[in-house]
Write a protein that holds these residues in place. Sequence first.
Motif, PDB file in Angstrom:
ATOM      1  N   PRO A 176       0.824  -1.228   0.000  1.00  0.00           N
ATOM      2  CA  PRO A 176       0.000   0.000   0.000  1.00  0.00           C
ATOM      3  C   PRO A 176       0.850   1.267   0.000  1.00  0.00           C
ATOM      4  N   TYR A 177       0.368   2.299  -0.698  1.00  0.00           N
ATOM      5  CA  TYR A 177       1.137   3.529  -0.883  1.00  0.00           C
ATOM      6  C   TYR A 177       0.459   4.743  -0.257  1.00  0.00           C
ATOM      7  N   THR A 178       1.329   5.681   0.142  1.00  0.00           N
ATOM      8  CA  THR A 178       0.865   6.958   0.678  1.00  0.00           C
ATOM      9  C   THR A 178       1.937   8.008   0.384  1.00  0.00           C
ATOM     10  N   CYS A 179       1.630   9.259   0.687  1.00  0.00           N
ATOM     11  CA  CYS A 179       2.613  10.338   0.520  1.00  0.00           C
ATOM     12  C   CYS A 179       3.673  10.234   1.613  1.00  0.00           C
ATOM     13  N   PHE A 180       4.921  10.493   1.271  1.00  0.00           N
ATOM     14  CA  PHE A 180       6.022  10.352   2.227  1.00  0.00           C
ATOM     15  C   PHE A 180       6.348  11.692   2.868  1.00  0.00           C
ATOM     16  N   ALA A 181       6.251  11.731   4.195  1.00  0.00           N
ATOM     17  CA  ALA A 181       6.494  12.974   4.932  1.00  0.00           C
ATOM     18  C   ALA A 181       7.958  13.405   4.838  1.00  0.00           C
ATOM     19  N   GLU A 182       8.883  12.434   4.660  1.00  0.00           N
ATOM     20  CA  GLU A 182      10.288  12.800   4.520  1.00  0.00           C
ATOM     21  C   GLU A 182      10.459  13.822   3.402  1.00  0.00           C
ATOM     22  N   ASN A 183       9.781  13.555   2.297  1.00  0.00           N
ATOM     23  CA  ASN A 183       9.969  14.407   1.133  1.00  0.00           C
ATOM     24  C   ASN A 183       9.177  15.697   1.221  1.00  0.00           C
ATOM     25  N   VAL A 184       8.089  15.698   2.009  1.00  0.00           N
ATOM     26  CA  VAL A 184       7.407  16.957   2.305  1.00  0.00           C
ATOM     27  C   VAL A 184       8.384  17.885   3.032  1.00  0.00           C
ATOM     28  N   GLY A 185       9.115  17.330   3.990  1.00  0.00           N
ATOM     29  CA  GLY A 185      10.111  18.128   4.702  1.00  0.00           C
ATOM     30  C   GLY A 185      11.214  18.619   3.787  1.00  0.00           C
ATOM     31  N   LEU A 186      11.602  17.802   2.801  1.00  0.00           N
ATOM     32  CA  LEU A 186      12.653  18.209   1.878  1.00  0.00           C
ATOM     33  C   LEU A 186      12.189  19.358   0.983  1.00  0.00           C
ATOM     34  N   VAL A 187      10.922  19.330   0.574  1.00  0.00           N
ATOM     35  CA  VAL A 187      10.376  20.452  -0.210  1.00  0.00           C
ATOM     36  C   VAL A 187      10.465  21.736   0.599  1.00  0.00           C
ATOM     37  N   ARG A 188      10.156  21.643   1.881  1.00  0.00           N
ATOM     38  CA  ARG A 188      10.222  22.824   2.753  1.00  0.00           C
ATOM     39  C   ARG A 188      11.657  23.307   2.910  1.00  0.00           C
ATOM     40  N   LEU A 189      12.593  22.375   3.048  1.00  0.00           N
ATOM     41  CA  LEU A 189      13.993  22.762   3.239  1.00  0.00           C
ATOM     42  C   LEU A 189      14.586  23.396   1.986  1.00  0.00           C
ATOM     43  N   THR A 190      14.313  22.801   0.825  1.00  0.00           N
ATOM     44  CA  THR A 190      14.938  23.273  -0.408  1.00  0.00           C
ATOM     45  C   THR A 190      14.211  24.453  -1.032  1.00  0.00           C
ATOM     46  N   ARG A 191      12.917  24.594  -0.717  1.00  0.00           N
ATOM     47  CA  ARG A 191      12.066  25.635  -1.303  1.00  0.00           C
ATOM     48  C   ARG A 191      11.894  25.448  -2.818  1.00  0.00           C
ATOM     49  N   ILE A 192      12.167  24.231  -3.317  1.00  0.00           N
ATOM     50  CA  ILE A 192      11.939  23.897  -4.720  1.00  0.00           C
ATOM     51  C   ILE A 192      10.545  23.267  -4.803  1.00  0.00           C
ATOM     52  N   LYS A 193       9.612  23.988  -5.405  1.00  0.00           N
ATOM     53  CA  LYS A 193       8.203  23.609  -5.327  1.00  0.00           C
ATOM     54  C   LYS A 193       7.682  22.863  -6.557  1.00  0.00           C
ATOM     55  N   SER A 194       8.496  22.724  -7.575  1.00  0.00           N
ATOM     56  CA  SER A 194       8.040  22.115  -8.832  1.00  0.00           C
ATOM     57  C   SER A 194       7.673  20.644  -8.651  1.00  0.00           C
ATOM     58  N   ARG A 195       6.501  20.281  -9.108  1.00  0.00           N
ATOM     59  CA  ARG A 195       6.068  18.881  -9.041  1.00  0.00           C
ATOM     60  C   ARG A 195       6.847  18.013 -10.025  1.00  0.00           C
ATOM     61  N   TYR A 196       7.466  18.632 -11.012  1.00  0.00           N
ATOM     62  CA  TYR A 196       8.237  17.862 -11.993  1.00  0.00           C
ATOM     63  C   TYR A 196       9.534  17.331 -11.398  1.00  0.00           C
ATOM     64  N   VAL A 197       9.992  17.923 -10.292  1.00  0.00           N
ATOM     65  CA  VAL A 197      11.133  17.365  -9.569  1.00  0.00           C
ATOM     66  C   VAL A 197      10.774  15.988  -9.016  1.00  0.00           C
ATOM     67  N   ILE A 198       9.574  15.862  -8.472  1.00  0.00           N
ATOM     68  CA  ILE A 198       9.119  14.569  -7.955  1.00  0.00           C
ATOM     69  C   ILE A 198       8.951  13.578  -9.096  1.00  0.00           C
ATOM     70  N   ALA A 199       8.453  14.054 -10.228  1.00  0.00           N
ATOM     71  CA  ALA A 199       8.324  13.172 -11.389  1.00  0.00           C
ATOM     72  C   ALA A 199       9.698  12.648 -11.811  1.00  0.00           C
ATOM     73  N   SER A 200      10.714  13.523 -11.770  1.00  0.00           N
ATOM     74  CA  SER A 200      12.055  13.061 -12.130  1.00  0.00           C
ATOM     75  C   SER A 200      12.574  12.059 -11.098  1.00  0.00           C
ATOM     76  N   ALA A 201      12.231  12.275  -9.822  1.00  0.00           N
ATOM     77  CA  ALA A 201      12.582  11.286  -8.790  1.00  0.00           C
ATOM     78  C   ALA A 201      11.903   9.956  -9.094  1.00  0.00           C
ATOM     79  N   GLY A 202      10.659  10.016  -9.578  1.00  0.00           N
ATOM     80  CA  GLY A 202       9.947   8.798  -9.958  1.00  0.00           C
ATOM     81  C   GLY A 202      10.660   8.054 -11.070  1.00  0.00           C
ATOM     82  N   VAL A 203      11.189   8.796 -12.040  1.00  0.00           N
ATOM     83  CA  VAL A 203      11.946   8.157 -13.131  1.00  0.00           C
ATOM     84  C   VAL A 203      13.189   7.465 -12.573  1.00  0.00           C
ATOM     85  N   PHE A 204      13.891   8.134 -11.659  1.00  0.00           N
ATOM     86  CA  PHE A 204      15.067   7.524 -11.041  1.00  0.00           C
ATOM     87  C   PHE A 204      14.699   6.234 -10.310  1.00  0.00           C
TER      88      PHE A 204
END
Length: 638
Positions: A309-337
């Motif tokens: 089962p899948y859910t949103c990962f809070a680790e990466n929510v925190g990383l968005v806050r730390l980096t201030r990089i808000k683009s959803r395409y960054v997550i898509a690129s992480a998905g490709v990796f």
Amino acid sequence: MSPKTRETPAHQHPVDEVLPAGKLALYGFQHVLAFYAGAVIVPILLANAIGLTDEQLIHLINADLFTCGIASIIQSIGFWKVGVRLPLLQGVTFTAVSPMIAIGMAAGGGTEGLVTIYGSVIVAGLFTFFIAPYFSKLVRFFPPVVTGTVISVIGIALLPVAANDAAGGNSSAADYASLTNLAYAGGTLAIILVIYRLSRGFFSTVAVLIGLVCGTLLATILGHAHFDAVAGSDWFGVTTPFHFGWPKFSITAIISMIVVMLITAVETTGDVFATGEIVKKRITRDDISRALRADGLATTLGGVLNSFPYTCFAENVGLVRLTRIKSRYVIASAGVFMILIGLIPKAGAIVAGIPHPVLGGAGLAMFGTVAVVGFQTLGRVDFHDQRNVMVVAVSVGLALIPVGVPKFFSNVPDSLQIIVGSGITLGSLSAIFLNLLFNVWGGKKKTDVVYPTPEPEKVTLDEVNRMSREEFTRRFSVLFQNGPWIAEEAWTGRPFDGVYAMRHAFHSALFTAPEPVALELIKSYPDLAGKALIERVLGPESLRDQCAAGLDRLTFEEYDRFHDLTEAYHEKFGFPLVVCVRENTKKTIFAAAEARMQNSIGQERATALVEIAKIANLRLRDLVEQPQPADSLAISEK
């Protein structure tokens, strides 16, 4: 500056920004590193508990990463009504670990237990997909006192996970909590903090990645990081549907997994609100519905592709806050990796070689920032109301029990362990229930309109004509949501020989504005009876207007009707429904909205500007003495 002489760039929300390929790859890989340890721990725990072989475990890890990548792309990019289109990375939920172990062991363990788990996962995923629009209606029960508590609890409850990693990850190991492990964790955290303190721009956005790489390199040089598994890993491996056999379906297993997904839906809702806070994007009921559909679809795919089962990962929510990089395409690129890593076991083995203490040092910063987002949300809560104090105090207290005293609920029946065994689950459910108890079921009924601010003091026309440009703009820019430029232009029409002339000056600026500027003005108006009104975060003028029309005292049915109307209007026209509510009742607003849905976009833009002028007229009446009763409130003729 007059809107006639300036250019207005096309507006694009940072969430929708497509970064250069190099930055997408770098930021995406940073998310993968932050996520990896949490991603693989679930299959490791499950495989050890139900007696799977090492070869089967490797296949589970590859399948998990491969499906994580697909799930993250679905959630961040989205299609149809699936995916929230926010920078949210998907991973296997920890909530499912204990129930899946119980299901697997009850079915005999091994692959027999695994296929029974997959049967329950597939059904629970489909259940989540179809229940999403109904669950999302509960969003009205998630005011800041609930969302702030849930987000804070998620961050606080995950900090011990980071601390455990910082100590070494395995409490039975001889070097657990050794000074060496603590030094690696502290050093990684120190590198991240130094980069944040001394750098700006690009380097601060990849501080976590730099910290992880530096920590791993140092551990490798000193002989504390090992990549022996890389040589023995295959170059290529692909998971095939139903690799371990056709799924088996057990009623009790399915019910247990559905309960898991309902609890996970609460956590996902909290993560979506947290991300909305970070990226400054309004979260609607439809957003929650799309996020949960993505969870359901990803979970169903997980059951088919030998994952969980899948859910949103809070680790990466925190990383968005730390980096201030808000683009959803960054997550898509992480998905490709992640898809690539799932297909190339050697790549997974390299990433898996990052020492736990290094991951733990970075995790302390990331999980802490999730909690900070919750604190920011709680800053909007009225803590003069003791009911809100009790909601937060009791929920946080309950959430910390499983974290601080893991054996506290050891005698509670196994059927309830899924709730009391997780601090996030226990705290979240507590916040929702206590808010219902104190603020919904037990809340005081509102019978009178209570304005958030006192009525503004009026000035005379003579005083208006003596005002400087700055003073005039400051006082009268409130007539429009995003219109200081209207007040600036109207000031040039002084001296005014009457209130009618003053209104005419404002209307002239409004109706002669360039189309892009006028459209931005329309978009700046808040939704009627929207989340901002419920949370009392509207400006005082908008709050006063909507309260005057009774929009803060709606029944659940009226709230849903307003929501459906405004969402349909948004979808058709691309801007909010603007109505001069002080000239209307709830009934006439509904009627007007339904009639205006038949208009063309051009007609609606013109109608919205007329309504904005009416709103400004009434606000002007609140600010300026009306010496001539004959003055009309009608819009001046153009």
